[in-house]
Design an enzyme around this catalytic site. Sequence first.
Site, PDB file in Angstrom:
ATOM      1  N   GLY A  14       5.936 -13.611  12.371  1.00  0.00           N
ATOM      2  CA  GLY A  14       4.608 -13.420  13.636  1.00  0.00           C
ATOM      3  C   GLY A  14       3.464 -13.710  13.206  1.00  0.00           C
ATOM      4  N   ASN A  16       1.594 -16.316  13.888  1.00  0.00           N
ATOM      5  CA  ASN A  16       0.699 -16.845  14.996  1.00  0.00           C
ATOM      6  C   ASN A  16       0.525 -15.441  15.871  1.00  0.00           C
ATOM      7  OD1 ASN A  16       0.523 -19.799  15.296  1.00  0.00           O
ATOM      8  ND2 ASN A  16       2.527 -19.572  14.695  1.00  0.00           N
ATOM      9  N   MET A  92      12.655 -17.928  18.131  1.00  0.00           N
ATOM     10  CA  MET A  92      13.668 -18.903  17.901  1.00  0.00           C
ATOM     11  C   MET A  92      14.942 -19.002  18.863  1.00  0.00           C
ATOM     12  SD  MET A  92      11.879 -20.474  15.729  1.00  0.00           S
ATOM     13  CE  MET A  92      12.755 -21.505  14.938  1.00  0.00           C
ATOM     14  N   ILE A  94      16.779 -20.456  22.354  1.00  0.00           N
ATOM     15  CA  ILE A  94      16.725 -21.363  23.632  1.00  0.00           C
ATOM     16  C   ILE A  94      16.756 -20.430  24.795  1.00  0.00           C
ATOM     17  CG2 ILE A  94      18.181 -23.116  24.732  1.00  0.00           C
ATOM     18  CD1 ILE A  94      18.798 -24.317  22.071  1.00  0.00           C
ATOM     19  N   ASN A 109       4.101 -21.839  24.676  1.00  0.00           N
ATOM     20  CA  ASN A 109       4.889 -22.010  23.123  1.00  0.00           C
ATOM     21  C   ASN A 109       4.135 -22.870  22.317  1.00  0.00           C
ATOM     22  OD1 ASN A 109       7.324 -21.822  21.513  1.00  0.00           O
ATOM     23  ND2 ASN A 109       7.546 -23.907  21.842  1.00  0.00           N
ATOM     24  N   HIS A 111       4.809 -25.270  18.878  1.00  0.00           N
ATOM     25  CA  HIS A 111       5.650 -26.238  18.368  1.00  0.00           C
ATOM     26  C   HIS A 111       5.033 -26.841  17.321  1.00  0.00           C
ATOM     27  CE1 HIS A 111       9.483 -28.125  18.103  1.00  0.00           C
ATOM     28  NE2 HIS A 111       8.853 -29.224  18.049  1.00  0.00           N
TER      29      HIS A 111
HETATM   30  C1  GRF Z   1       5.536 -21.702  13.314  1.00  0.00           C
HETATM   31  O1  GRF Z   1       5.583 -22.864  12.645  1.00  0.00           O
HETATM   32  C2  GRF Z   1       5.795 -22.100  14.978  1.00  0.00           C
HETATM   33  O2  GRF Z   1       5.428 -23.304  15.403  1.00  0.00           O
HETATM   34  C3  GRF Z   1       7.215 -22.144  14.907  1.00  0.00           C
HETATM   35  O3  GRF Z   1       7.650 -21.248  14.171  1.00  0.00           O
HETATM   36  C4  GRF Z   1       6.878 -20.971  13.289  1.00  0.00           C
HETATM   37  C5  GRF Z   1       6.693 -19.242  13.475  1.00  0.00           C
HETATM   38  O4  GRF Z   1       5.762 -18.635  12.532  1.00  0.00           O
HETATM   39  N1  GRF Z   1       7.979 -22.224  16.388  1.00  0.00           N
HETATM   40  P1  GRF Z   1       5.253 -17.496  12.867  1.00  0.00           P
HETATM   41  O5  GRF Z   1       6.385 -16.438  13.244  1.00  0.00           O
HETATM   42  O6  GRF Z   1       4.134 -17.411  13.864  1.00  0.00           O
HETATM   43  O7  GRF Z   1       4.421 -16.868  11.389  1.00  0.00           O
END
Ligand code: GRF
Length: 193
Positions: A14, A16, A92, A94, A109, A111
């Site tokens: 987490g 982000n 993660m 779908i 989202n 990516h």
């Molecule tokens: C990030 O690289 C995001 O782009 C991808 O999964 C990773 C998640 O990282 N979808 P975090 O859980 O936010 O550290």
Amino acid sequence: MNKKRVGILISGRGSNMRAIVEAASDPNYPVEVACVVSNRPDAGGLAYARSQNIAAQAIDHKNYKTREEFDSVVNDYLQSQSLDIIVCAGFMRIMTPVLIKPWEGRMINIHPSLLPLYRGLHTHERAIAAGDKEGGCTVHFVTAELDDGPIIAQARVPILKDDTAETLADRVLVEEHKLYPLALAKVALAKDI
Ligand code: GRF
């Protein structure tokens, strides 16, 4: 300030989500993080959210027979929180239309590639294998197609000669943490959200 209420979907560490929570500590940031949901009960991000007094809910996908059943439970929880925007941050799973449709135009989202290049997994390996000179990340609206949907913002990084998927991922992640809070603010300030 009329802040938008945001729910964040995660599956893991987490980072982000954390970048967004930190941005939201600024009184002028147009978003309040109302809740965090993880499909993995052991996600590190849940503990961080709780430490920030944010409602943090684990909804374990293993407890449901179909994707639709799981998505319906997640959607019910999100609906109960009176949210304006849903942020997928390393979620993660779908998703089926059961979860996507109710939030169309209000679910975003991040990516780790320069979409439309490299939808799906292993984006950094694929960019290096292709001999690309640049990698990056994309924030986009979520639609029924995986890693598709209108692009909101992108950030680019160079791919260096000795890069591995890990070193490139680290360089991109630094940009993700800057880009996602900015892109979310842009969406929150859009007048029709
Ligand atoms: C990030 O690289 C995001 O782009 C991808 O999964 C990773 C998640 O990282 N979808 P975090 O859980 O936010 O550290």
